[in-house]
Design an enzyme around this catalytic site. Structure first.
Site, PDB file in Angstrom:
ATOM      1  N   CYS A  13       0.876  -1.176   0.000  1.00 50.08           N
ATOM      2  CA  CYS A  13       0.000   0.000   0.000  1.00 50.08           C
ATOM      3  C   CYS A  13       0.910   1.222   0.000  1.00 50.08           C
ATOM      4  CB  CYS A  13      -0.978  -0.012   1.177  1.00 50.08           C
ATOM      5  SG  CYS A  13      -0.244   0.161   2.816  1.00 50.08           S
ATOM      6  N   ASN A  16       2.538   1.502   4.196  1.00 47.57           N
ATOM      7  CA  ASN A  16       2.776   0.242   4.896  1.00 47.57           C
ATOM      8  C   ASN A  16       2.433   0.334   6.384  1.00 47.57           C
ATOM      9  OD1 ASN A  16       5.552  -1.961   5.628  1.00 47.57           O
ATOM     10  ND2 ASN A  16       3.522  -2.551   4.984  1.00 47.57           N
ATOM     11  N   CYS A  18      -1.317   0.597   7.164  1.00 50.52           N
ATOM     12  CA  CYS A  18      -2.750   0.262   7.274  1.00 50.52           C
ATOM     13  C   CYS A  18      -3.076  -1.011   6.494  1.00 50.52           C
ATOM     14  CB  CYS A  18      -3.621   1.421   6.759  1.00 50.52           C
ATOM     15  SG  CYS A  18      -3.494   2.952   7.703  1.00 50.52           S
ATOM     16  N   ARG A  19      -3.278  -0.867   5.202  1.00 49.93           N
ATOM     17  CA  ARG A  19      -3.781  -1.971   4.393  1.00 49.93           C
ATOM     18  C   ARG A  19      -2.798  -3.124   4.242  1.00 49.93           C
ATOM     19  NH1 ARG A  19      -5.356   1.747  -0.559  1.00 49.93           N
ATOM     20  NH2 ARG A  19      -3.455   2.753   0.215  1.00 49.93           N
ATOM     21  N   SER A  20      -1.571  -2.841   3.859  1.00 51.46           N
ATOM     22  CA  SER A  20      -0.643  -3.957   3.602  1.00 51.46           C
ATOM     23  C   SER A  20      -0.239  -4.717   4.863  1.00 51.46           C
ATOM     24  CB  SER A  20       0.575  -3.488   2.797  1.00 51.46           C
ATOM     25  OG  SER A  20       1.260  -2.436   3.419  1.00 51.46           O
ATOM     26  N   ASP A 128      -8.260   3.248   1.168  1.00 48.31           N
ATOM     27  CA  ASP A 128      -7.328   3.652   2.214  1.00 48.31           C
ATOM     28  C   ASP A 128      -8.118   4.199   3.396  1.00 48.31           C
ATOM     29  OD1 ASP A 128      -5.277   4.583   3.798  1.00 48.31           O
ATOM     30  OD2 ASP A 128      -4.306   5.729   2.209  1.00 48.31           O
TER      31      ASP A 128
END
Length: 159
Positions: A13, A16, A18-20, A128
Site C-alpha cells: 500500500c 505500509n 494500514c492496508r498492507s 485507504d
C-alpha cells in the site's frame, strides 16, 4: 504443504501502516490455519513511515479479529523485492502505477491489484482508511479477509 507455483507474496500500500500490514497479518493467520507454507511480507510505495509500527487503528482491529500485527514495522519497496517475491499485490491503482514506474526492467514478480487478482467480487481496490474513522478499518479488514481467502483459493488452483 507448499503452494507450488507461487512461494512468496508481497502486499503493498502507500505507507505500509494500514492496508498492507493488515493483509500480511491476515494472510499469515489464514496460512497457519490451513497448514500452508508461503513467504509473506508487506511494504509501502512511499517512505512516510519507515520503521514505524502499523497505525494504532489497524493494530486494534487486527487484535480484535485475532490476527495481531503489533510486531510489524513499515518499510518501503526496494528493487530487490521484484526478484525476491513471485507475486506483488497492491491495494489500489495509484500504488500499482507507482510500482510500474519503479519496476526494474528484468523483474521476476507478477504484479496485480489485490481484489482484482484474487477475483474478489464487488470491489476492484482496497480503500485507504487512513483519513477515515474506525469503521473504515473494520470495513478494510473484512475486505482483506475476503481477498486473502480468495487469494489462497486461487493459489491452490494454480498449484
Amino acid at each position: 504443504m507448499a503452494i507450488e507455483s507461487i512461494e512468496s507474496v508481497l502486499f503493498v500500500c502507500m505507507g505500509n501502516i494500514c492496508r498492507s500490514p493488515l493483509a500480511e497479518g491476515i494472510a499469515r493467520a489464514r496460512l497457519a490455519e490451513r497448514g500452508l507454507a508461503l513467504r509473506i511480507d508487506s511494504a509501502g510505495t512511499h517512505a512516510y513511515h519507515v520503521g514505524e509500527p502499523p497505525d494504532p487503528r489497524a493494530r486494534e482491529v487486527a487484535r480484535r479479529f485475532g490476527t495481531p500485527i503489533d510486531d510489524l514495522r513499515a518499510r518501503q519497496v526496494v528493487a530487490e523485492d521484484f526478484e525476491r517475491f513471485d507475486l506483488i499485490l497492491v491495494a489500489d491503482r495509484q500504488n500499482l502505477a507507482a510500482l510500474q514506474r519503479f519496476d526494474p526492467a528484468r523483474r521476476h514478480a507478477e504484479l496485480g491489484i489485490l481484489p482484482i487478482w484474487c477475483g474478489s467480487a464487488g470491489c476492484d481496490e482496497v480503500p485507504d482508511p487512513y483519513y477515515d474513522d474506525d469503521r473504515a478499518f473494520d470495513h478494510v479488514y473484512r475486505l482483506l479477509l475476503r481477498c486473502t481467502d480468495d487469494l489462497l483459493g486461487r493459489l491452490a488452483e494454480r498449484a
